[in-house]
Scaffold this motif. Structure first.
Motif, PDB file in Angstrom:
ATOM      1  N   TRP A   1      51.624 -26.812 -62.172  1.00  0.00           N
ATOM      2  CA  TRP A   1      52.495 -26.285 -63.216  1.00  0.00           C
ATOM      3  C   TRP A   1      52.560 -24.757 -63.131  1.00  0.00           C
ATOM      4  O   TRP A   1      53.631 -24.161 -63.282  1.00  0.00           O
ATOM      5  CB  TRP A   1      52.013 -26.726 -64.587  1.00  0.00           C
ATOM      6  N   VAL A   2      51.441 -24.119 -62.853  1.00  0.00           N
ATOM      7  CA  VAL A   2      51.435 -22.661 -62.675  1.00  0.00           C
ATOM      8  C   VAL A   2      52.315 -22.276 -61.488  1.00  0.00           C
ATOM      9  O   VAL A   2      53.118 -21.337 -61.559  1.00  0.00           O
ATOM     10  CB  VAL A   2      49.998 -22.142 -62.483  1.00  0.00           C
ATOM     11  N   GLU A   3      52.162 -22.992 -60.375  1.00  0.00           N
ATOM     12  CA  GLU A   3      52.983 -22.728 -59.192  1.00  0.00           C
ATOM     13  C   GLU A   3      54.463 -22.921 -59.496  1.00  0.00           C
ATOM     14  O   GLU A   3      55.311 -22.123 -59.081  1.00  0.00           O
ATOM     15  CB  GLU A   3      52.569 -23.676 -58.059  1.00  0.00           C
ATOM     16  N   LEU A   4      54.778 -23.990 -60.209  1.00  0.00           N
ATOM     17  CA  LEU A   4      56.175 -24.305 -60.495  1.00  0.00           C
ATOM     18  C   LEU A   4      56.813 -23.204 -61.341  1.00  0.00           C
ATOM     19  O   LEU A   4      57.961 -22.813 -61.107  1.00  0.00           O
ATOM     20  CB  LEU A   4      56.255 -25.649 -61.228  1.00  0.00           C
ATOM     21  N   LYS A   5      56.071 -22.671 -62.293  1.00  0.00           N
ATOM     22  CA  LYS A   5      56.594 -21.570 -63.106  1.00  0.00           C
ATOM     23  C   LYS A   5      56.865 -20.346 -62.237  1.00  0.00           C
ATOM     24  O   LYS A   5      57.876 -19.650 -62.421  1.00  0.00           O
ATOM     25  CB  LYS A   5      55.606 -21.224 -64.222  1.00  0.00           C
ATOM     26  N   PHE A   6      55.973 -20.074 -61.301  1.00  0.00           N
ATOM     27  CA  PHE A   6      56.186 -18.945 -60.396  1.00  0.00           C
ATOM     28  C   PHE A   6      57.456 -19.139 -59.582  1.00  0.00           C
ATOM     29  O   PHE A   6      58.268 -18.213 -59.432  1.00  0.00           O
ATOM     30  CB  PHE A   6      54.979 -18.790 -59.471  1.00  0.00           C
ATOM     31  N   TYR A   7      57.671 -20.341 -59.054  1.00  0.00           N
ATOM     32  CA  TYR A   7      58.882 -20.610 -58.276  1.00  0.00           C
ATOM     33  C   TYR A   7      60.136 -20.391 -59.119  1.00  0.00           C
ATOM     34  O   TYR A   7      61.125 -19.807 -58.664  1.00  0.00           O
ATOM     35  CB  TYR A   7      58.889 -22.045 -57.755  1.00  0.00           C
ATOM     36  N   ILE A   8      60.104 -20.873 -60.358  1.00  0.00           N
ATOM     37  CA  ILE A   8      61.263 -20.749 -61.237  1.00  0.00           C
ATOM     38  C   ILE A   8      61.573 -19.288 -61.517  1.00  0.00           C
ATOM     39  O   ILE A   8      62.717 -18.833 -61.396  1.00  0.00           O
ATOM     40  CB  ILE A   8      61.034 -21.524 -62.543  1.00  0.00           C
ATOM     41  N   PHE A   9      60.542 -18.520 -61.897  1.00  0.00           N
ATOM     42  CA  PHE A   9      60.763 -17.115 -62.233  1.00  0.00           C
ATOM     43  C   PHE A   9      61.208 -16.303 -61.022  1.00  0.00           C
ATOM     44  O   PHE A   9      62.132 -15.499 -61.105  1.00  0.00           O
ATOM     45  CB  PHE A   9      59.495 -16.508 -62.838  1.00  0.00           C
ATOM     46  N   PHE A  10      60.545 -16.513 -59.891  1.00  0.00           N
ATOM     47  CA  PHE A  10      60.905 -15.753 -58.707  1.00  0.00           C
ATOM     48  C   PHE A  10      62.308 -16.135 -58.236  1.00  0.00           C
ATOM     49  O   PHE A  10      63.083 -15.282 -57.793  1.00  0.00           O
ATOM     50  CB  PHE A  10      59.892 -16.012 -57.591  1.00  0.00           C
TER      51      PHE A  10
ATOM     52  N   LEU B   1      53.482 -18.901 -76.741  1.00  0.00           N
ATOM     53  CA  LEU B   1      54.690 -19.038 -75.927  1.00  0.00           C
ATOM     54  C   LEU B   1      54.755 -17.923 -74.878  1.00  0.00           C
ATOM     55  O   LEU B   1      55.064 -18.182 -73.707  1.00  0.00           O
ATOM     56  CB  LEU B   1      55.924 -18.999 -76.814  1.00  0.00           C
ATOM     57  N   VAL B   2      54.442 -16.698 -75.285  1.00  0.00           N
ATOM     58  CA  VAL B   2      54.467 -15.576 -74.349  1.00  0.00           C
ATOM     59  C   VAL B   2      53.439 -15.779 -73.244  1.00  0.00           C
ATOM     60  O   VAL B   2      53.710 -15.565 -72.059  1.00  0.00           O
ATOM     61  CB  VAL B   2      54.221 -14.250 -75.088  1.00  0.00           C
ATOM     62  N   THR B   3      52.252 -16.214 -73.632  1.00  0.00           N
ATOM     63  CA  THR B   3      51.195 -16.451 -72.644  1.00  0.00           C
ATOM     64  C   THR B   3      51.601 -17.529 -71.655  1.00  0.00           C
ATOM     65  O   THR B   3      51.364 -17.415 -70.448  1.00  0.00           O
ATOM     66  CB  THR B   3      49.889 -16.867 -73.354  1.00  0.00           C
ATOM     67  N   GLU B   4      52.238 -18.591 -72.149  1.00  0.00           N
ATOM     68  CA  GLU B   4      52.678 -19.678 -71.274  1.00  0.00           C
ATOM     69  C   GLU B   4      53.765 -19.209 -70.315  1.00  0.00           C
ATOM     70  O   GLU B   4      53.774 -19.581 -69.137  1.00  0.00           O
ATOM     71  CB  GLU B   4      53.193 -20.844 -72.112  1.00  0.00           C
ATOM     72  N   LEU B   5      54.675 -18.392 -70.797  1.00  0.00           N
ATOM     73  CA  LEU B   5      55.759 -17.915 -69.950  1.00  0.00           C
ATOM     74  C   LEU B   5      55.290 -16.909 -68.906  1.00  0.00           C
ATOM     75  O   LEU B   5      55.716 -16.939 -67.752  1.00  0.00           O
ATOM     76  CB  LEU B   5      56.858 -17.289 -70.821  1.00  0.00           C
ATOM     77  N   VAL B   6      54.391 -16.023 -69.306  1.00  0.00           N
ATOM     78  CA  VAL B   6      53.937 -14.948 -68.405  1.00  0.00           C
ATOM     79  C   VAL B   6      52.761 -15.397 -67.550  1.00  0.00           C
ATOM     80  O   VAL B   6      52.539 -14.870 -66.477  1.00  0.00           O
ATOM     81  CB  VAL B   6      53.573 -13.696 -69.241  1.00  0.00           C
ATOM     82  N   PHE B   7      52.002 -16.418 -68.014  1.00  0.00           N
ATOM     83  CA  PHE B   7      50.735 -16.887 -67.424  1.00  0.00           C
ATOM     84  C   PHE B   7      49.922 -15.723 -66.878  1.00  0.00           C
ATOM     85  O   PHE B   7      49.644 -15.596 -65.700  1.00  0.00           O
ATOM     86  CB  PHE B   7      50.921 -18.010 -66.408  1.00  0.00           C
ATOM     87  N   ARG B   8      49.500 -14.887 -67.840  1.00  0.00           N
ATOM     88  CA  ARG B   8      48.873 -13.598 -67.547  1.00  0.00           C
ATOM     89  C   ARG B   8      47.594 -13.724 -66.740  1.00  0.00           C
ATOM     90  O   ARG B   8      47.252 -12.821 -65.967  1.00  0.00           O
ATOM     91  CB  ARG B   8      48.564 -12.894 -68.870  1.00  0.00           C
ATOM     92  N   ASP B   9      46.837 -14.814 -66.905  1.00  0.00           N
ATOM     93  CA  ASP B   9      45.559 -14.946 -66.203  1.00  0.00           C
ATOM     94  C   ASP B   9      45.732 -15.188 -64.712  1.00  0.00           C
ATOM     95  O   ASP B   9      44.822 -14.920 -63.930  1.00  0.00           O
ATOM     96  CB  ASP B   9      44.733 -16.091 -66.804  1.00  0.00           C
ATOM     97  N   HIS B  10      46.883 -15.706 -64.303  1.00  0.00           N
ATOM     98  CA  HIS B  10      47.097 -16.051 -62.897  1.00  0.00           C
ATOM     99  C   HIS B  10      48.155 -15.199 -62.227  1.00  0.00           C
ATOM    100  O   HIS B  10      48.180 -15.088 -60.999  1.00  0.00           O
ATOM    101  CB  HIS B  10      47.499 -17.527 -62.784  1.00  0.00           C
TER     102      HIS B  10
END
Length: 400
Positions: free
Chosen positions: A182-191, A226-235
């Motif tokens: 899920w973390v990877e998928l968010k990165f793909y979407i944003f990039f 919501l912000v933390t989920e969108l930005v996934f600041r830890d990763h």
């Protein structure tokens, strides 16, 4: 951070981007009035395959010898007692996920160069989903055979898992490694949405890295779910550093890129320590914050060595084979490994170390089957099926 495996999933095969220099042909060569000229193009970075395999084995060691709970039930005892020395090192294997994220940033930037947004997302879907769907089916079948090892989920939860969106939907996971997907998928979407759709260039990737870094810092201040989920600041710092490392590899070093890398490292090591350093009761696994920082530093140094071309000598063909097996291995090794451990150790009475070796061999064999009979034939077919034909594109444009 949930201390379970993957990353991760590996992106597409790490090749250089010869012939994909559309962005680099823009006017200007000084990085100010246009795009900088590429220093490197072409060639295969097999060292990335090797690091990917190393990350997968690190996570595997954590799940087999450095973790409690379900694997302890398979061993019929805590790994801390069964592997009194090795388990202390294996517990840090969970940091292999961070290496996966670094590699992902590097390879996604490389493989997306010169691609359209449609091509980018088709390649991601075709890369991630076929083996993932089969892994869901395999682990679900195992949960029916031996629910004491893998808990069976309801049918609606299993079907939701097929989307890879189960985590934001609040559903239990069939695969323990799903959180990293899920973390990877968010990165793909944003990039894809913020960079690829306009065309990947040096300046756009740098701007994306800088803005994402600022967003991570403000996400901590906002302290909003919501912000933390969108930005996934830890990763995010690992992905950002990976992007900057690829620009260093492609265009050469400059102060701006190394500044992005250093800032990402400072944020990444902090987030890793706060996520993993939780002193527990006597006898529990306890992560040393200095060891965590050292491991994160090693990960950054290894990717830096690849970016600077220092590991070009690591060009053995077997590394490509290891890299190809990493993703399917990553998907099935956790739950199916616990299944195998219970059979070999508790069912057949085999000793702990031979059990680990046999389990690892079985998981590699299963990964080879997934790669050979699922990924290789069905990945390209899925990619082709997602491509809209020129005739359909003409009809869509006419309908507008």
């Amino acid at each position: 951070m949930t201390t379970t495996s993957h990353v991760l999933p590996p992106p597409s095969t790490p090749r250089g981007d010869a012939g994909a220099d559309a962005g680099a042909r823009e006017a200007g060569a000084d990085g100010s009035g246009g795009e900088r000229p590429a220093r490197r193009a072409g060639g295969r970075l097999r060292a990335l395959d090797g690091l990917r395999a190393m990350a997968a084995l690190a996570v595997c060691s954590y799940h087999y010898m450095g973790k409690g709970q379900q694997v302890a039930q398979s061993w019929d005892g805590s790994p801390a007692h069964i592997f009194p020395t090795l388990s202390r090192a294996a517990t840090y294997g969970s940091l292999g996920v961070q290496l996966f994220f670094l590699i992902s940033g590097f390879v996604i930037c490389m493989s997306s160069w010169g691609k359209s947004l449609g091509d980018f997302f088709r390649s991601r879907v075709a890369r991630l989903y076929p083996a993932y769907w089969v892994a869901i089916c395999v682990v679900t079948a195992a949960s029916l055979i031996m629910p004491v090892v893998v808990h069976h989920l309801r049918s609606d939860e299993i079907l939701l898992n097929l989307t890879m969106f189960q985590q934001p939907m609040g559903s239990p996971r069939v695969l323990g490694v799903d959180w990293t997907l899920w973390v990877e998928l968010k990165f793909y979407i944003f990039f894809g949405l913020f960079v690829v759709w306009r065309g990947v260039t040096y300046r756009r990737v740098v701007l994306f890295c800088c803005l994402w870094t600022v967003a991570c810092v403000f996400a901590r201040v906002a302290d909003n779910g919501l912000v933390t989920e969108l930005v996934f600041r830890d990763h995010a710092p690992y992905f950002i550093a990976g992007l900057a490392f690829y620009l260093i590899h492609r265009y050469g070093s400059d102060w701006l890129l190394w500044g992005i890398v250093v800032m990402s490292f400072l944020l990444a090591q902090r987030y890793s320590v706060t996520a993993l350093w939780h002193p527990g009761p006597q006898g529990a696994f306890v992560h040393n914050p200095y060891v965590i920082q050292a491991i994160v530093a090693v990960w950054f140094l290894l990717i830096a060595a690849i970016a600077l071309g220092w590991l070009g000598w690591a060009n053995w063909k077997w590394l490509s084979v290891a890299g190809a097996l990493t993703y399917p291995f990553y998907l099935v090794h956790e739950h199916m490994g616990w299944f195998a451990i219970r059979i070999f150790h508790r069912g057949m009475g085999i000793g702990p170390y031979p059990t680990v070796a046999l389990t690892l061999a079985c998981m590699l064999g299963l990964a080879w089957l997934l790669h050979t009979f699922v990924e290789k034939p069905f990945g390209p077919r899925l990619k082709r099926s997602l491509k809209i034909s020129e005739a359909r594109q003409a009809l869509i444009r006419g309908g507008r």
